[in-house]
Motif scaffolding. Structure first.
Motif, PDB file in Angstrom:
ATOM      1  N   UNK A  59       0.839  -1.200   0.000  1.00  0.00           N
ATOM      2  CA  UNK A  59       0.000   0.000   0.000  1.00  0.00           C
ATOM      3  C   UNK A  59       0.874   1.251   0.000  1.00  0.00           C
ATOM      4  N   UNK A  60       2.010   1.146   0.698  1.00  0.00           N
ATOM      5  CA  UNK A  60       2.938   2.267   0.847  1.00  0.00           C
ATOM      6  C   UNK A  60       4.354   1.752   0.634  1.00  0.00           C
ATOM      7  N   UNK A  61       5.116   2.472  -0.165  1.00  0.00           N
ATOM      8  CA  UNK A  61       6.538   2.183  -0.344  1.00  0.00           C
ATOM      9  C   UNK A  61       7.330   3.351   0.246  1.00  0.00           C
ATOM     10  N   UNK A  62       8.332   3.050   1.066  1.00  0.00           N
ATOM     11  CA  UNK A  62       9.169   4.073   1.687  1.00  0.00           C
ATOM     12  C   UNK A  62      10.618   3.813   1.293  1.00  0.00           C
ATOM     13  N   UNK A  63      11.308   4.864   0.896  1.00  0.00           N
ATOM     14  CA  UNK A  63      12.748   4.754   0.657  1.00  0.00           C
ATOM     15  C   UNK A  63      13.502   5.622   1.648  1.00  0.00           C
ATOM     16  N   UNK A  64      14.645   5.109   2.108  1.00  0.00           N
ATOM     17  CA  UNK A  64      15.553   5.845   2.991  1.00  0.00           C
ATOM     18  C   UNK A  64      16.964   5.541   2.511  1.00  0.00           C
ATOM     19  N   UNK A  65      17.442   6.326   1.542  1.00  0.00           N
ATOM     20  CA  UNK A  65      18.674   6.035   0.819  1.00  0.00           C
ATOM     21  C   UNK A  65      19.646   7.217   0.912  1.00  0.00           C
ATOM     22  N   UNK A  66      20.931   7.000   0.569  1.00  0.00           N
ATOM     23  CA  UNK A  66      21.939   8.023   0.855  1.00  0.00           C
ATOM     24  C   UNK A  66      21.854   9.303   0.038  1.00  0.00           C
TER      25      UNK A  66
END
Length: 294
Positions: A59-66
């Protein structure tokens, strides 16, 4: 409960994904480091073998990238999020990237039917672990409202600051202030100690007066003790200062102090401190003053 695909399980993303899993959401995480994925499974999440598995059914995609190239590659590449996510789902980029990257993601989402928010955070590793981050959000108000229950798990200060890219602009402003305060605290400590004043005592006094800050509250003891275990690395803050200067150029404004702090941050990286906490600006000021304490 939301089905969440979480991409990037590092110093910040790992505890954030774990908090979402502990809150009862179904979190499928993907990272190139197997040990990071294992920490998520220990917290009640599930690991994915690849990006497609993390995004499938989310339902939700989250990215936490440099950095911006990492986000754009994962989101806009030929097998990226915009091609994998189902229309109507929500994509939240919580990395710290260029404002133009936030706008580019929103434009791609408008084509594929994926709702997009840029939602960078401040608070470092302690804020991520404790679920007390500051979250600055750019995008449509209705998408912000949809994401709010997730943000409330992750943060304590959550503000919709404007349209796509606005969250990243506010984060750039945050990082220039944080970098500047670290540089000035470093200079204050070097001055105190070189003048024969106990550094801890002096910074304790500063923390209780008008010079007080969150940085002095959290970091003065570790700076006095020269403990620079990374909560947020110099390498990443160096990247963020570049984002702030680029945003200033785009906005047509002069930020002379930001430029100076960016040079000090660049010096920290050039002197081999890139993997240390950004409070290691102290080492640069000590080197300039001939007071290196190794």
């Amino acid at each position: 409960m939301k089905n969440i695909g979480f991409i990037g399980l590092g110093i910040m993303g790992g505890p954030m994904a774990a908090n979402l899993a502990r809150a009862g959401h179904s979190v499928v995480g993907y990272d190139l480091g197997p040990d990071r994925v294992e920490r998520l499974t220990d917290a009640g999440g599930r690991g994915a073998a690849d990006l497609a598995e993390a995004v499938a059914g989310a339902d939700v995609v989250i990215t936490m990238l440099p950095d911006s190239p990492d986000v754009e590659g994962v989101a806009l590449g030929p097998d990226g999020i915009m091609r994998q996510a189902r229309p109507g789902s929500l994509y939240i980029d919580m990395s710290t990237v260029r404002p133009e990257t936030g706008r580019r993601l929103a434009q791609a989402g408008a084509v594929t039917g994926v709702h997009v928010l840029d939602a960078p955070v401040s608070g470092g590793e302690p804020g991520a672990v404790e679920g007390r981050l500051s979250i600055m959000v750019g995008g449509a108000e209705e998408d912000f409202a949809t994401a709010m229950p997730l943000f409330e798990v992750l943060g304590a200060t959550i503000v919709h600051v404007g349209p796509a890219g606005a969250g990243q602009t506010v984060k750039a402003a945050n990082q220039l202030v944080v970098g500047g305060v670290y540089a000035l605290v470093a200079e204050a400590l070097v001055l105190l100690e070189a003048s024969g004043v106990d550094g801890k005592t002096g910074l304790d006094v500063l923390a209780g007066g008008l010079a007080g800050s969150r940085i002095l509250d959290l970091k003065r003891e570790s700076m006095v003790n020269r403990e620079f275990a990374p909560g947020f690395r110099v390498d990443l803050h160096h990247k963020d200062m570049g984002i702030a200067l680029a945003a200033a150029r785009e906005a047509g404004v002069a930020l002379p102090m930001t430029g100076l702090v960016a040079q000090v941050m660049a010096a920290a990286r050039a002197q081999g401190y890139g993997s240390l906490d950004h409070s290691a600006l102290l080492k640069v000021i000590e080197n300039l003053s001939g007071k290196d304490q190794a």
